[in-house]
Structure formats: structure tokens, C-alpha cells
Design an enzyme around this catalytic site. Sequence first.
Site, mmCIF file in Angstrom:
data_model
loop_
_atom_site.group_PDB
_atom_site.id
_atom_site.type_symbol
_atom_site.label_atom_id
_atom_site.label_comp_id
_atom_site.label_asym_id
_atom_site.label_seq_id
_atom_site.Cartn_x
_atom_site.Cartn_y
_atom_site.Cartn_z
ATOM 1 N N HIS A 1 36.175 31.253 47.474
ATOM 2 C CA HIS A 1 37.314 30.529 46.898
ATOM 3 C C HIS A 1 37.491 29.136 47.506
ATOM 4 O O HIS A 1 38.182 28.294 46.935
ATOM 5 C CB HIS A 1 38.612 31.351 47.012
ATOM 6 C CG HIS A 1 39.285 31.331 48.351
ATOM 7 N ND1 HIS A 1 39.100 32.304 49.303
ATOM 8 C CD2 HIS A 1 40.171 30.453 48.885
ATOM 9 C CE1 HIS A 1 39.846 32.038 50.354
ATOM 10 N NE2 HIS A 1 40.503 30.909 50.131
ATOM 11 N N ASP B 1 34.306 37.471 48.137
ATOM 12 C CA ASP B 1 34.826 36.157 48.518
ATOM 13 C C ASP B 1 33.980 35.510 49.612
ATOM 14 O O ASP B 1 34.498 34.916 50.543
ATOM 15 C CB ASP B 1 36.284 36.245 48.965
ATOM 16 C CG ASP B 1 36.969 34.872 48.937
ATOM 17 O OD1 ASP B 1 36.516 33.995 48.180
ATOM 18 O OD2 ASP B 1 37.933 34.675 49.695
ATOM 19 N N GLY C 1 43.422 26.569 55.248
ATOM 20 C CA GLY C 1 42.429 25.806 55.985
ATOM 21 C C GLY C 1 41.595 26.677 56.905
ATOM 22 O O GLY C 1 40.471 26.332 57.261
ATOM 23 N N ASN C 2 42.142 27.854 57.324
ATOM 24 C CA ASN C 2 41.382 28.798 58.148
ATOM 25 C C ASN C 2 40.346 29.577 57.337
ATOM 26 O O ASN C 2 39.387 30.121 57.897
ATOM 27 C CB ASN C 2 42.310 29.820 58.810
ATOM 28 C CG ASN C 2 42.865 29.352 60.144
ATOM 29 O OD1 ASN C 2 44.079 29.195 60.302
ATOM 30 N ND2 ASN C 2 41.993 29.134 61.105
ATOM 31 N N SER C 3 40.528 29.649 56.024
ATOM 32 C CA SER C 3 39.660 30.478 55.201
ATOM 33 C C SER C 3 38.196 30.091 55.348
ATOM 34 O O SER C 3 37.834 28.921 55.236
ATOM 35 C CB SER C 3 40.064 30.367 53.730
ATOM 36 O OG SER C 3 41.248 31.075 53.477
ATOM 37 N N GLY D 1 33.281 52.570 37.696
ATOM 38 C CA GLY D 1 34.060 52.388 36.474
ATOM 39 C C GLY D 1 35.260 53.291 36.338
ATOM 40 O O GLY D 1 35.516 53.824 35.250
ATOM 41 N N VAL D 2 36.025 53.452 37.431
ATOM 42 C CA VAL D 2 37.228 54.267 37.377
ATOM 43 C C VAL D 2 38.387 53.522 38.035
ATOM 44 O O VAL D 2 38.191 52.634 38.860
ATOM 45 C CB VAL D 2 37.040 55.626 38.090
ATOM 46 C CG1 VAL D 2 35.951 56.433 37.419
ATOM 47 C CG2 VAL D 2 36.756 55.445 39.575
#
Length: 359
Positions: free
Chosen positions: A86, A118, A193-195, A246-247
Site C-alpha cells: 500500500h 501487503d 510513515g512507519n509502514s 472459498g468459504v
Amino acid sequence: MSSEQPTRRRALRMIGATVAVGGLGAGSSAAQNGEDGDDGVDSPYTAVYRDTIDSVVLVTVAGPRGRGGLGSGFVIDEQHVVTNDHVVSSATDDGVELQFNTEEWRTASIVGTDPYSDLAVLRVENMPDAASGLSIVDREPAIGQEVLALGNPFGLDASISQGIVSGVDRVLPSPSGFSIPAAIQTDAPVNPGNSGGPLVNLEGEVFGVVFAGAGQAIGFAISPRLANRVLPALIEDGTYEHPYMGVAVQPVGPEIADAVGLEDATGVLVVEVVPDAPAADVLEPATPGQPSSGDVIVAIDGQQVQNQAQLLSYLALETAPGDTVDLTVVRSGDEQSVEVTLDSRPESQLPQTPIGPER
């Protein structure tokens, strides 16, 4: 680099102006933190900082019409830097620039991204000599273990914050609409900013990739075990194939346990099966308001399933597309085994929502 870059750097630092106070110096972090090691400070945190900070970067992103964002990242080998998907998802071609603790700038190319975990990998030509690869452990941290978050909160470069591992095996939403399993929870302060920065132990080993902060001393990092599965594939292929059953499920509480004939409130109730998914025609979803009409998954490959987090973590960390898993289910009061052959996760059709306010 062009003369534009120092100006951009100063502008990034101003992001934190609302929390700044007068009298803060504007010198480089290298100068401010005594990296010559001769300041007489005897602290394990200082030692870890000195050993790792040259491998932590500020990630700046130029997007369409000049709009972008910033985050953090860290070096894992002589060519590659890890950050969050992201953080770089809006980047244009050649729109990712990195600044190292030595004040050196590099332009990075995107090697691979995975919105489901991510994670993203960047390639850097001519890595600065001071930046060495940080090691990502292949085990989960212990709750209560001390950890440090390194990165660039509010664009304030080369910062460190301290805390403990507050929890493990958390399930968090991702921009894709699917959940990120096995996340690490920490009370080390995590801010925009830490991401993408590393969460490290006192040996400087990476215990997670920071990806979200929820305020009130709650932050989250991507599990090191999940990162170690995804990152090699991103470097090799540019993408990672997640297993898919798929559940949709929900926890079994006392009321549901009584309705389905379970002695203890454990397992997960199947509430939806996606048409044409691997679980279609194998698992039976409950009719709304009638939990006894659906399957309760109580084990997978012999491992007990007590809640949704355990099921998602097992699928993410122990299986791959094409694997056949053995599910123990309670159906109409009887326990039985069924097999599901996992597929690759399809592209999400859900609208993407950002994890953190990086922009």
C-alpha cells in the site's frame, strides 16, 4: 541527484510539523545519534539502532499528477528492499525514490507486489555500502518479547520506538478485501510513515514488517513466517499465489455449539461457500438463522481449529495452491472428514480500502 531532492526532503519533514516543537535540530540522523560509537551510551536499544538503521530507508512515491506518499522499508540483500504494497501501489514508472540514513538517494524499481499480504519488493542498483541485509526470522515472536519499530513516522527520518509483542495470530483487513492472517500486535508506537519498516528484536532480527497502526498503543506487523513465504516469490516471479478454499466462516459460541450438538464452543461455522470455489459441493453453509444446517470445521489436517484466526493462519502458512487438506467437520451432529483441494486465490472484486493513512 537533482537539486530538487533536498527540497523534497525538507518538505517531507514538515509532515510532522503539527507535532514538532521549537529547538529541534535539522542535522542528519547520523550526526545526531553518535554513530561513531563514542558517546558513552550503554543501552541495548542504542546498540540495535546502530546495527540496523543504515539498512532502513525512507520510501517516497510519486503518483499520477504528482500525488504520492511516503513510508518506510528495509534492505534484505545487496539488491532488494522490502516495503508495503500500500506504500507503493500508486507509484508511476520510476516513481519510487529511497533515502538512506547516510543521506544518499537511490531510485528504485518495483520487482513484485502482493496486496493480499501487503508486501512489496523493490530493486535498487548500486546499494549504499553501509546498507546490509537484515535477517527475517522464520519463527513467531513470544508474547511479551521486547521489540523495536524502525522507520520514518510522519516523514521524520531514522526513528526508533520501543515496545513489546502484545499479541500474535491477529487477523487484519487488507486493501484487497481479503484478510491478512497471523499478524503480530505490538504496543511500540506506529504512525503514518512507519509502514513497511522492520519490527526487530534486541538482536536486530526482523520479527515482522510493520503495516498498520490503530492508535492507543496498538500497531501491527506482517508475520515473519508469512513474509518468508511471499518475498522469495515476489523476487523470483513478481507475484505470489495464495491458497484459496472459498468459504466464509464465523466463530462458534455457546449458542451455536448447543445448536449443532458440540459439547464445547470451538471451531468455525461455515456461513457461505463461494460458487465454483474449491469448497463448493464439499462443505455445506448454514442457512441464516439456522446454524445447525451448516458444517462446523473443528480441525484441518489433524490440527484443531478453535477460531477463524487458526484456520486462516494454517492455510496461509502451511498450505499452497494444489494441496489437498483434510477437514474434520461436524455435520448434523455427526463428526466426519471431507477433503478440499485448494486453488489459487482469485483476484478480488471488492473495492480497495487503504490500511493506513500513508498519503
